[in-house]
Motif scaffolding. Structure first.
Motif, short mmCIF file in Angstrom:
data_model
loop_
_atom_site.label_atom_id
_atom_site.label_comp_id
_atom_site.label_asym_id
_atom_site.label_seq_id
_atom_site.Cartn_x
_atom_site.Cartn_y
_atom_site.Cartn_z
N ALA A 1 0.84 -1.21 0.00
CA ALA A 1 0.00 0.00 0.00
C ALA A 1 0.87 1.25 0.00
CB ALA A 1 -0.92 0.00 1.21
N THR A 2 2.05 1.14 0.58
CA THR A 2 3.00 2.24 0.61
C THR A 2 4.41 1.70 0.42
OG1 THR A 2 3.28 2.13 3.01
CG2 THR A 2 1.57 3.62 2.17
N TYR B 1 5.88 7.05 0.05
CA TYR B 1 5.06 7.13 -1.15
C TYR B 1 3.85 6.21 -1.05
CZ TYR B 1 9.43 9.15 -2.75
OH TYR B 1 10.55 9.92 -2.86
N ASP B 2 2.69 6.73 -1.44
CA ASP B 2 1.48 5.92 -1.55
C ASP B 2 1.52 5.16 -2.88
OD1 ASP B 2 0.50 6.97 0.84
OD2 ASP B 2 -0.49 8.64 -0.20
N PRO C 1 2.89 12.30 -1.05
CA PRO C 1 1.92 13.17 -0.37
C PRO C 1 2.54 14.45 0.19
CG PRO C 1 2.50 11.32 1.03
CD PRO C 1 3.17 11.07 -0.29
#
Length: 577
Positions: free
Chosen positions: A7-8, A12-13, A32
């Motif tokens: 997911a990350t 960073y996503d 983000p």
């Protein structure tokens, strides 16, 4: 995303997967902190104990080290490098566009003016790379990105040589055969002039639509070391002879006979183009051709709209000059012209996008939709897409396709499926140009166009090869996840097949297959390659757990060899009665 996708990664996503390969996955990501889209290229660390895996990781780190020191409009930027327990990752500039390989494989062809403009942009990036001590060593269409607005960007420094590094040594042959220099084939010490050679090969392909040397690795090596390709002007009447000399010098066998640097190469291109334009001007006056801009003006005008804009701009300038001359220098005794009634002039309709542009837009719209394998046609009356799609992606594909090229209609003839096939399709779809010309397609179907077979009925496969000589593999994938090799088989061993050859598999008693349990919606996958295919050499059957990594490794190896690859897949229903 797949259940095992992160997911990350660091800060960073992870938004979605963009592509999956033998080494790892490329994701779209999001920073983000500075609200920026990024691309995140990953490689699995669970293979680093293996020799091949260690080399993959070494090249991965080399890419981060090499590209990370380069900031240039014509080079894909690298922002960050990191590792987790499971993955190493590079965070890169997110580029919306396609590789030059995708465009060439799809059948796009470029005017000499566009080819020269693309090369000027590419050479600007190469010159900057060389100025900073980085030799790319693998310049080829697959490593050149063309953005949506026409910018040219050099990518993938995974085999680069850094002047301050001892990561690579003489005696090692690294590169893609069709684009490798003589000194690369001979394992000699290389310098920046090896990139000049590879760029010359790429220019040749842009001008002619063909690689200068093709065949097996051994055949390519012999030609590179001993023969000269036909001059581009002999293959395309639109290529000026002045460009032949530029290509010939860039592809000289001896490094000392090539251009000393990328800037010299670019200047020679400009000089040759100017010479060709002067020669044209002595025969007939023509409108100025649109040009692509290089590093300081990176935007590239689309070919057709740029031409219209250029003509319109010239007309406006000419009208402005004429008005200026009339108002500043009126005839001293000219009689006033008689007044006439104003006449409404018809307004020319806005220029319509070319079929090539529409094809590109439709292909770009459907490309992000995973779990698909498609083929399309497009005409002034509309477009048609055929192929297979996972049921989970069907709605997204329908929406993307039907909204891509308004007002042209898009007809969809898709076979949806559920089953363990998405990983297979995502592995092969990068080598399946969705708008390949018919002679370039690999055609696969069941005999008599059957789509449903009952228990005991024989599986007879019709396969028509693309328009190049090569090898083929056909695999049957059951909805249960079991894999069966249909071809090659003991009865039909692997062989070099002629271009456009037609095979009927399963018809003879020696090599026939009958439908049996388990029943469901199954898939047949076919691969054609100009180089030998060796997905599962030790067995004619297996399961998805073993097959998928082997398939990815085989495709990666074929890509590294510069092989031409085509794939096709169909689904069929098997029932008890």
């Amino acid at each position: 995303m797949a259940g095992d996708d992160p997911a990350t990664l660091g800060k960073y996503d992870v938004v979605r997967p963009l592509g999956r390969g033998a080494m790892g996955v490329v994701f779209e990501g999001f920073d983000p902190i500075i609200t920026r889209r990024v691309a995140i290229k990953t490689v699995r660390l669970d293979r680093i104990d293996e020799t091949e895996g260690a080399e993959d990781l070494l090249r991965f780190k080399r890419e981060a080290q090499a590209a990370g020191r380069l900031t240039h409009p014509n080079i894909v930027g690298v922002y960050d490098y990191g590792e987790t327990d499971a993955l190493a990752y590079i965070v890169m500039e997110f580029v919306e566009g396609d590789t030059l390989k995708f465009l060439l494989d799809r059948g796009d062809r470029f005017t000499p003016a566009d080819a020269v403009a693309m090369m000027e942009s590419l050479l600007a990036g190469i010159a900057y790379s060389h100025d900073n001590g980085v030799i790319h060593r693998d310049i080829k269409p697959a490593n050149v990105m063309i953005t949506r607005d026409g910018r040219v960007k050099l990518a993938d420094f995974g085999v680069a040589r850094i002047e301050s590094s001892s990561l690579t040594q003489a005696g090692t042959m690294i590169g893609t055969p069709s684009y490798m220099s003589p000194e690369q084939f001979m394992g000699q010490t290389i310098d920046s002039r090896t990139d000049i050679y590879s760029a010359g090969v790429l220019l040749y392909q842009l001008l002619t639509g063909e690689k200068p040397f093709e065949g097996s690795v051994t055949a390519i090596m012999h030609k590179v070391l001993n023969t000269e390709p036909p001059p581009p002007s002999a293959l395309s009447v639109s290529v000026a002879p002045a460009l032949d000399a530029v290509v010939r010098r860039a592809m000289a066998k001896r490094p000392e006979d090539r251009f000393a640097g990328a800037r010299d190469f670019a200047q020679a291109l400009r000089d040759a183009t100017a010479t060709a334009d002067d020669a044209d001007a002595t025969m007939i006056a023509t409108p100025a051709r649109p040009t692509m801009r290089v590093a300081d003006e990176p935007a590239v005008r689309p070919r057709r709209t740029g031409l219209i804009a250029g003509i319109a701009g010239a007309a406006l300038i000419a009208a402005g000059i004429a008005a200026f001359m009339v108002t500043r220098h009126p005839a001293p005794h000219a009689a006033a012209p008689p007044k006439t009634a104003a006449v409404a002039r018809p307004v020319a309709p806005a220029p319509q996008p070319s079929l090539a542009t529409l094809r590109h837009k439709l292909a770009a719209a459907v490309a992000p939709i995973s779990c698909t394998l498609l083929h399309g046609t497009i005409s002034p009356g509309g477009a048609a897409l055929t192929g297979i799609v996972g049921t989970g992606e069907q709605q997204a594909l329908n929406t993307a396709a039907t909204s891509a090229i308004p007002p042209l209609p898009v007809t969809l003839a898709l076979e949806p499926f559920t089953g363990p096939y998405c990983g297979v399709l995502d592995a092969v779809r990068a080598d399946a140009p969705p708008f390949a010309a018919d002679p370039d397609r690999l055609r696969l179907r069941l005999a008599h166009h059957a789509t449903r077979l009952v228990a005991g009925q024989h599986i007879v496969v019709d396969l028509t090869l693309p328009d190049f000589a090569g090898y083929a593999e056909v695999d049957y994938i059951s909805s249960s996840g079991a894999i069966y090799r249909l071809y090659p088989s003991p009865a039909l061993p692997a062989a070099l097949l002629p271009a456009s050859d037609h095979l009927v598999l399963g018809k003879s008693a020696a090599a026939s297959w009958a439908v049996a349990k388990p029943f469901g919606r199954d898939m047949i996958l076919a691969i054609a390659s100009s180089a030998p295919i060796n997905t599962m050499p030790k067995s004619l059957s297996g399961d998805m757990k073993a097959f998928l990594p082997a398939l990815k490794a085989t495709l990666a190896k074929l890509q590294a060899q510069g092989a031409t690859i085509r794939t096709a897949a169909i689904v069929l229903d098997t029932v008890p009665q």
